[in-house]
Design a protein around this motif. Structure first.
Motif, PDB file in Angstrom:
ATOM      1  N   ASN A  38      -4.174  -0.095  -2.998  1.00 45.72           N
ATOM      2  CA  ASN A  38      -4.279   1.335  -2.752  1.00 45.72           C
ATOM      3  C   ASN A  38      -4.636   2.018  -4.065  1.00 45.72           C
ATOM      4  OD1 ASN A  38      -4.063   4.025  -2.114  1.00 45.72           O
ATOM      5  ND2 ASN A  38      -1.970   3.909  -1.289  1.00 45.72           N
ATOM      6  N   ASN A  55       2.593   4.469  -0.855  1.00 46.45           N
ATOM      7  CA  ASN A  55       2.456   5.422  -1.964  1.00 46.45           C
ATOM      8  C   ASN A  55       3.761   6.186  -2.102  1.00 46.45           C
ATOM      9  OD1 ASN A  55       1.763   7.547  -3.730  1.00 46.45           O
ATOM     10  ND2 ASN A  55      -0.373   7.477  -3.075  1.00 46.45           N
ATOM     11  N   LYS A  87      -5.103   4.852  -4.930  1.00 45.07           N
ATOM     12  CA  LYS A  87      -4.416   6.119  -5.182  1.00 45.07           C
ATOM     13  C   LYS A  87      -2.924   5.922  -5.442  1.00 45.07           C
ATOM     14  CE  LYS A  87      -7.620   8.834  -2.336  1.00 45.07           C
ATOM     15  NZ  LYS A  87      -7.737   9.771  -1.185  1.00 45.07           N
ATOM     16  N   ASN A  88      -2.525   4.676  -5.535  1.00 52.35           N
ATOM     17  CA  ASN A  88      -1.116   4.345  -5.665  1.00 52.35           C
ATOM     18  C   ASN A  88      -0.718   4.273  -7.132  1.00 52.35           C
ATOM     19  OD1 ASN A  88       1.379   3.760  -4.686  1.00 52.35           O
ATOM     20  ND2 ASN A  88       0.873   1.733  -3.894  1.00 52.35           N
ATOM     21  N   TYR A  89       0.073   5.215  -7.590  1.00 55.53           N
ATOM     22  CA  TYR A  89       0.520   5.235  -8.980  1.00 55.53           C
ATOM     23  C   TYR A  89       2.018   4.911  -9.024  1.00 55.53           C
ATOM     24  CZ  TYR A  89      -3.994   7.261  -9.967  1.00 55.53           C
ATOM     25  OH  TYR A  89      -5.352   7.461 -10.066  1.00 55.53           O
ATOM     26  N   LEU A  90       2.303   3.629  -9.208  1.00 55.30           N
ATOM     27  CA  LEU A  90       3.683   3.150  -9.171  1.00 55.30           C
ATOM     28  C   LEU A  90       4.311   3.025 -10.558  1.00 55.30           C
ATOM     29  CD1 LEU A  90       3.260   0.257  -6.560  1.00 55.30           C
ATOM     30  CD2 LEU A  90       4.230   2.527  -6.148  1.00 55.30           C
ATOM     31  N   ASN A 107       8.199   1.290  -2.180  1.00 57.19           N
ATOM     32  CA  ASN A 107       7.254   0.178  -2.258  1.00 57.19           C
ATOM     33  C   ASN A 107       7.988  -1.019  -2.863  1.00 57.19           C
ATOM     34  OD1 ASN A 107       5.190  -1.668  -3.101  1.00 57.19           O
ATOM     35  ND2 ASN A 107       3.704  -0.008  -2.982  1.00 57.19           N
ATOM     36  N   MET A 166       0.809  -1.222   0.000  1.00 59.44           N
ATOM     37  CA  MET A 166       0.000   0.000   0.000  1.00 59.44           C
ATOM     38  C   MET A 166       0.842   1.272   0.000  1.00 59.44           C
ATOM     39  SD  MET A 166      -3.063  -1.058   2.655  1.00 59.44           S
ATOM     40  CE  MET A 166      -3.860   0.552   2.488  1.00 59.44           C
ATOM     41  N   GLY A 209      -0.226  -2.753  -7.398  1.00 58.59           N
ATOM     42  CA  GLY A 209      -0.232  -1.693  -6.398  1.00 58.59           C
ATOM     43  C   GLY A 209      -1.597  -1.083  -6.209  1.00 58.59           C
ATOM     44  N   GLN A 210      -2.327  -0.903  -7.312  1.00 65.48           N
ATOM     45  CA  GLN A 210      -3.646  -0.284  -7.210  1.00 65.48           C
ATOM     46  C   GLN A 210      -4.708  -1.213  -6.644  1.00 65.48           C
ATOM     47  OE1 GLN A 210      -4.701   1.885 -10.884  1.00 65.48           O
ATOM     48  NE2 GLN A 210      -4.011   3.677  -9.719  1.00 65.48           N
TER      49      GLN A 210
END
Length: 379
Positions: A342, A195, A344-347, A316, A193, A338-339
């Motif tokens: 989360n 970010n 809102k997680n832009y990996l 992450n 999770m 990742g998404q």
């Protein structure tokens, strides 16, 4: 008269009567590769010509891989000479953006960590009785980098080219299938999770132009035997970033890459004659190749966990899975995973940095191994 008729009838069925038991099996394998490329959209640009080439070479008496056969001519001109994989590397360089890597240079370490599985598999191959050159060719499958695997194998273990290339490209296309379970197994929900925020875009044009030059010189001095691989990918990237040769850049990433990919794919398929392909050795190579890629993914994620600890929880660990050279597929897998935990997680851009690091790392891994063999007098 009857003899002439009999001869004519035999000519009509000669293909059937000369079928080796392995040929129908390999024709089915070729059809399966076509299915993966067409129906499942797994690396279609390569699996379609590879599958069709596999079918062609397993039809008896056609002589396509004999002297004068058109597949033999293509194979000798581009695979034996290593020309095709090197031209593809120019195209890859022209399509690669090292910006995310330059924004966060420490991510390059994930690209290096993602190559550890290559050396572990190489050691295992040696234990199983493969020669040093064969072991290097098998281990490099773990880079998930088809052109590198083809270059090394065609030069130093050409009798393994069919098995190694099919393993490299098949497993590369299956990255979205086997990476997520490994990522989930080795990370906690809390880690998944994390970010990392947005990637800044501060690298100047000068930096992007100088980078491929520095990598070429330093990498070439460290491992001269790998300079053809490293030099071609960096040439393509330099053409892209300098902006002075846009016509050459577009040709490299489009027309040249497309033509060479077609010729390379059908040439690889032509090495899959059932009589030489269906052996216990091939099955061992496929198993070792799969192990190499799994180990590379695991090593990348574990190193990501270490970086997470050293940076106080800012990394992450999932992005470590992108340290292999399956560009940009593994980066997309990281973004998707990742998404899940989360939204809102832009990996993606962080993973792209690791992915481009893996692109360079795979070439350097091959270069280092070849240079060591050169130093030992083996090549």
């Amino acid at each position: 008269m009857l003899e002439a008729v009999g001869s004519g009838l035999y000519g009509l069925v000669a293909g059937f009567t000369n079928l080796h038991w392995s040929n129908p099996i390999m024709i089915v394998v070729g059809l399966f590769l076509l299915y993966l490329g067409i129906k499942k959209d797994f690396e279609p640009l390569l699996l379609v010509p590879i599958g069709f080439g596999c079918i062609l070479v397993n039809i008896p008496l056609a002589g396509l891989m004999e002297e004068g056969g058109f597949l033999k001519i293509i194979y000798d001109a581009g695979v034996i000479t290593e020309l095709f994989p090197l031209l593809i590397f120019v195209g890859i360089g022209a399509m690669t953006d090292f910006g995310p890597l330059l924004e966060n240079p420490k991510i390059f370490l994930l690209g290096a960590a993602g190559q550890f599985g290559i050396f572990l598999t190489l050691a295992l191959a040696l234990v199983l009785g493969f020669t040093k050159l064969e072991a290097v060719s098998i281990g490099i499958i773990g880079a998930c980098d088809g052109p590198t695997a083809i270059y090394v194998t065609s030069k130093y273990a050409p009798h393994l080219l069919g098995a190694v290339s099919v393993a490299a490209y098949s497993y590369m296309s299956l990255v979205p299938v086997f990476q997520p379970p490994i990522m989930k197994l080795l990370t906690s929900k809390k880690e998944r999770m994390i970010n990392m925020g947005a990637v800044r875009k501060s690298a100047s044009k000068t930096t992007k132009i100088v980078f491929p030059l520095i990598v070429t010189v330093i990498g070439g001095l460290i491992a001269p035997k790998g300079l053809p691989l490293l030099g071609t990918i960096m040439l393509g990237n330099l053409m892209k970033e300098c902006g002075a040769v846009s016509r050459l850049t577009k040709a490299s990433e489009n027309e040249i890459a497309n033509i060479v990919t077609l010729l390379l794919g059908i040439s690889i398929g032509a090495t899959m004659d059932g009589k030489v392909f269906l052996t216990p050795q091939t099955l061992i190579i496929l198993a070792l190749g799969f192990l190499a890629i799994c180990l590379d993914t695991a090593c990348g994620v574990l190193f990501g966990k270490l970086m997470n600890v050293l940076t106080g929880g800012k990394i992450n660990p999932l992005i470590g899975a992108a340290g292999i050279s399956a560009y940009p597929m593994s980066a997309r897998v990281v973004q998707k995973e990742g998404q899940k935990y989360n939204p809102k997680n832009y990996l993606l851009m962080h993973a792209m940095g690791a992915n481009t690091g893996g692109q360079v790392g795979s070439v350097m891994a091959a270069a280092v191994m070849l240079s060591i063999l050169k130093g030992m007098g083996i090549i």
